[in-house]
Design an enzyme around this catalytic site. Structure first.
Site, PDB file in Angstrom:
ATOM      1  N   ALA A 180      44.321  43.840  44.539  1.00  0.00           N
ATOM      2  CA  ALA A 180      43.873  45.135  45.092  1.00  0.00           C
ATOM      3  C   ALA A 180      43.727  46.176  43.981  1.00  0.00           C
ATOM      4  O   ALA A 180      44.499  46.153  43.028  1.00  0.00           O
ATOM      5  CB  ALA A 180      44.886  45.632  46.117  1.00  0.00           C
ATOM      6  N   GLY A 188      40.428  45.458  44.160  1.00  0.00           N
ATOM      7  CA  GLY A 188      39.374  44.450  44.249  1.00  0.00           C
ATOM      8  C   GLY A 188      38.352  44.487  43.118  1.00  0.00           C
ATOM      9  O   GLY A 188      37.348  43.786  43.179  1.00  0.00           O
ATOM     10  N   LYS A 238      38.440  43.316  39.974  1.00  0.00           N
ATOM     11  CA  LYS A 238      38.192  42.044  39.279  1.00  0.00           C
ATOM     12  C   LYS A 238      37.814  40.946  40.266  1.00  0.00           C
ATOM     13  O   LYS A 238      37.102  40.012  39.915  1.00  0.00           O
ATOM     14  CB  LYS A 238      39.395  41.676  38.424  1.00  0.00           C
ATOM     15  CG  LYS A 238      39.536  42.735  37.335  1.00  0.00           C
ATOM     16  CD  LYS A 238      40.613  42.537  36.384  1.00  0.00           C
ATOM     17  CE  LYS A 238      40.831  43.803  35.576  1.00  0.00           C
ATOM     18  NZ  LYS A 238      41.316  44.975  36.363  1.00  0.00           N
ATOM     19  N   CYS A 267      46.600  46.843  31.696  1.00  0.00           N
ATOM     20  CA  CYS A 267      45.944  48.053  31.176  1.00  0.00           C
ATOM     21  C   CYS A 267      47.001  48.858  30.422  1.00  0.00           C
ATOM     22  O   CYS A 267      47.096  50.064  30.566  1.00  0.00           O
ATOM     23  CB  CYS A 267      45.299  48.848  32.299  1.00  0.00           C
ATOM     24  SG  CYS A 267      46.410  49.222  33.645  1.00  0.00           S
ATOM     25  N   ASP A 296      46.177  39.954  36.843  1.00  0.00           N
ATOM     26  CA  ASP A 296      45.944  41.312  36.337  1.00  0.00           C
ATOM     27  C   ASP A 296      47.208  42.075  36.712  1.00  0.00           C
ATOM     28  O   ASP A 296      47.285  42.695  37.772  1.00  0.00           O
ATOM     29  CB  ASP A 296      44.693  41.873  37.028  1.00  0.00           C
ATOM     30  CG  ASP A 296      44.305  43.239  36.495  1.00  0.00           C
ATOM     31  OD1 ASP A 296      44.668  43.559  35.349  1.00  0.00           O
ATOM     32  OD2 ASP A 296      43.637  43.993  37.236  1.00  0.00           O
ATOM     33  N   ASP A 303      53.643  37.402  48.489  1.00  0.00           N
ATOM     34  CA  ASP A 303      54.405  37.576  47.265  1.00  0.00           C
ATOM     35  C   ASP A 303      54.059  36.407  46.333  1.00  0.00           C
ATOM     36  O   ASP A 303      53.834  35.294  46.811  1.00  0.00           O
ATOM     37  CB  ASP A 303      55.898  37.535  47.620  1.00  0.00           C
ATOM     38  CG  ASP A 303      56.751  37.929  46.443  1.00  0.00           C
ATOM     39  OD1 ASP A 303      57.168  39.100  46.398  1.00  0.00           O
ATOM     40  OD2 ASP A 303      56.984  37.074  45.557  1.00  0.00           O
TER      41      ASP A 303
HETATM   42  N1  SAM Z   1      43.135  43.507  39.839  1.00  0.00           N
HETATM   43  C1  SAM Z   1      43.030  44.791  40.490  1.00  0.00           C
HETATM   44  C2  SAM Z   1      41.628  45.306  40.331  1.00  0.00           C
HETATM   45  O1  SAM Z   1      40.938  44.927  39.382  1.00  0.00           O
HETATM   46  O2  SAM Z   1      41.180  46.094  41.186  1.00  0.00           O
HETATM   47  C3  SAM Z   1      44.059  45.759  39.973  1.00  0.00           C
HETATM   48  C4  SAM Z   1      45.449  45.216  40.060  1.00  0.00           C
HETATM   49  S1  SAM Z   1      46.716  46.294  39.575  1.00  0.00           S
HETATM   50  C5  SAM Z   1      46.621  46.286  37.853  1.00  0.00           C
HETATM   51  C6  SAM Z   1      48.148  45.338  39.887  1.00  0.00           C
HETATM   52  C7  SAM Z   1      48.387  44.972  41.324  1.00  0.00           C
HETATM   53  O3  SAM Z   1      49.621  44.246  41.397  1.00  0.00           O
HETATM   54  C8  SAM Z   1      48.524  46.132  42.279  1.00  0.00           C
HETATM   55  O4  SAM Z   1      47.634  46.000  43.356  1.00  0.00           O
HETATM   56  C9  SAM Z   1      49.962  46.054  42.778  1.00  0.00           C
HETATM   57  O5  SAM Z   1      50.096  46.407  44.135  1.00  0.00           O
HETATM   58  C10 SAM Z   1      50.297  44.602  42.582  1.00  0.00           C
HETATM   59  N2  SAM Z   1      51.743  44.357  42.433  1.00  0.00           N
HETATM   60  C11 SAM Z   1      52.736  45.254  42.307  1.00  0.00           C
HETATM   61  N3  SAM Z   1      53.930  44.638  42.229  1.00  0.00           N
HETATM   62  C12 SAM Z   1      53.683  43.323  42.311  1.00  0.00           C
HETATM   63  C13 SAM Z   1      54.520  42.169  42.321  1.00  0.00           C
HETATM   64  N4  SAM Z   1      55.835  42.259  42.192  1.00  0.00           N
HETATM   65  N5  SAM Z   1      53.905  40.978  42.440  1.00  0.00           N
HETATM   66  C14 SAM Z   1      52.583  40.876  42.543  1.00  0.00           C
HETATM   67  N6  SAM Z   1      51.758  41.930  42.533  1.00  0.00           N
HETATM   68  C15 SAM Z   1      52.301  43.139  42.432  1.00  0.00           C
END
Ligand code: SAM
Length: 451
Positions: free
Chosen positions: A107, A109, A111, A226, A173, A156
């Site tokens: 999320a 979305g 990538k 990032c 990501d 998860d």
């Molecule tokens: N890939 C997305 C995009 O390009 O739009 C951005 C992703 S963002 C960098 C990281 C994502 O990891 C967030 O949506 C966040 O909610 C999720 N996240 C947070 N904690 C997490 C966890 N413990 N395990 C997996 N994902 C997690």
């Protein structure tokens, strides 16, 4: 800028330039979008993003909310550096056979829509997001993008342990300390601390350890952040090579793009850094690996797939929805809803459904009551048949439709119609002699005042 930019905290980063970093944070933020190759539209742009086929820089930032083409999924607003993912896909994914890809932290979305644009119809992309509200936004964005070969789950990372060796490609990501986006997001500056960087690193390790069993032997891992911090980048590469027996892969990148290649200290694993003072984009880091161990499971059959199927109803429903789509599909019936899957993907439904919480599989078609009651997803599908009745809206009408208001009723339209802007579907409306019912889902509607 109200928040003070931390100084001399990234000096250990490869090729770090403190003066250039400070200057970059005071310079204008480039605006970029990525075009949807399946939804061509007339969009003005200033120049192309060199490392991504659909990437475009705009000369200024318009109001995307007030652009019907954005809502129709003609483009996704994405900062340019993160489009570098496309190079990893093009250089390491074997296009000669169908692949199954997982975007683990997907999320909102960005990538996932990029990966989706690179897939063949028979490839499958599962976009996953752990946070429930963010998973909803992910569904909205994947719906706008309109493909049948993309599914969304809300799990998860540890839930993926059960899918051992299933995916050919895994994109992680990772959630990170976010320093690469400080120019855009001043709030992230306040949340930053060396302690938080370490917490992020530990979380990244947990996420990868949980999810990596789901990548098959010889599968490709793309790891991205990032962040500017070596702890979350090069040090993570060393950890991946040593803990998970992965081989680092090197990308061929055009020198003129300004991407900085880095080597991890212990294992010389290659990483790719985007620095805002060297290219038109924000801070971004990416690395690519091949997995050396594990096995490959092409299917995930499970006992719970033995659902009773009413073959007659299935046939009748498939025939009712057939005229709506111009591509062949397999009909999936689940909890009184009908879905169109790529015919090759039906074999994965039972296994994925019994192990994950699938929020969306393929294209949600709708229900067959007395007649077809279509779902929003169908209106934005890239496969919507030309036979489906359409109402073509002008700019103001399209905005009214997107505010979930009624649009003109005196033009002789009748029954279910897809409301379109520049030939692209925005949603369903049902026209009756004196009124029009707007079926745009509430979550997709424009909430801001327009006048
Ligand atoms: N890939 C997305 C995009 O390009 O739009 C951005 C992703 S963002 C960098 C990281 C994502 O990891 C967030 O949506 C966040 O909610 C999720 N996240 C947070 N904690 C997490 C966890 N413990 N395990 C997996 N994902 C997690």
């Amino acid at each position: 800028m109200t928040t003070q930019l931390p100084h001399n905290v990234f000096s250990a980063a490869p090729d770090w330039d403190e003066a250039a970093y400070t200057a970059a944070h005071l310079s204008p933020i480039p605006v970029s979008i990525r075009l949807n190759p399946h939804k061509p539209a007339a969009i003005d742009y200033a120049s192309e993003v060199p490392w991504s086929t659909g990437g475009r820089y705009l000369s200024e930032r318009p109001s995307f909310t007030l652009d019907p083409l954005f809502h129709a999924g003609a483009y996704y607003v994405q900062e340019a550096s993160s489009m570098l993912i496309e190079q990893a896909f093009r250089q390491f994914i074997d296009a000669s056979k169908p692949i199954k890809a997982l975007d683990l932290c997907a999320a909102p979305g960005g990538k996932s829509t990029l990966l989706a644009s690179l897939l063949k119809p028979e490839d499958l992309l599962l976009s996953n997001e752990v946070i429930q509200t963010r998973a909803g936004i992910l569904v909205e964005n994947m719906t706008r993008w309109g493909q049948m070969n993309t599914w969304v789950s809300n799990n998860d990372p540890k839930d993926f342990k059960r899918l051992e060796g299933f995916f050919d490609l895994m994109l992680v990501d990772a959630p990170c300390s976010g320093s690469g986006l400080w120019r855009k997001d001043h709030k992230a500056i306040e949340e930053w601390s060396p302690a938080n960087v370490n917490l992020c690193k530990e979380r990244q390790q947990r996420i990868l350890s949980d999810a990596l069993p789901a990548l098959k032997k010889d599968g490709i891992l793309i790891y991205a952040t990032c962040s500017f911090s070596p702890e979350e980048n090069e040090q993570m590469l060393d950890w991946l090579v040593k803990e998970h027996n992965l081989s680092s892969l090197g990308l061929q990148l055009d020198g003129s793009w300004g991407v900085t290649e880095t080597l991890s200290e212990q294992c010389q694993a290659r990483g790719y850094r985007c620095y805002p003072w060297k290219l038109k984009g924000e801070g971004f880091f990416m690395a690519v690996f091949r997995k050396n161990e594990g096995f490959a499971a092409d299917q995930l059959w499970s006992g719970s797939s033995k659902m009773k199927v009413d073959e007659k109803l299935l046939k009748r429903t498939a025939a009712a929805f057939q005229p709506y789509l111009k591509a062949p599909f397999a009909l999936l019936q689940h909890q009184e809803m009908n879905y169109a899957l790529h015919p090759e993907h039906m074999q994965h439904w039972a296994g994925l459904k019994s192990n994950l919480y699938i929020k969306k599989a393929g294209t949600t078609l709708g229900q067959l009551l007395k007649d077809v009651v279509p779902e929003h997803d169908l209106a934005t599908s890239i496969y919507l048949s030309e036979e489906v009745p359409r109402v073509h809206l002008d700019f103001q009408e399209a905005l009214r439709f997107l505010k979930k208001e009624a649009v003109q009723t005196d033009k002789g339209y009748k029954g279910w119609q897809v409301a379109c802007y520049q030939q692209l579907g925005l949603g369903w409306g049902k026209w009756m002699p004196n009124r029009m019912n707007n079926y745009l889902p509430k979550s997709h509607r424009i909430r801001m005042d327009i006048d």
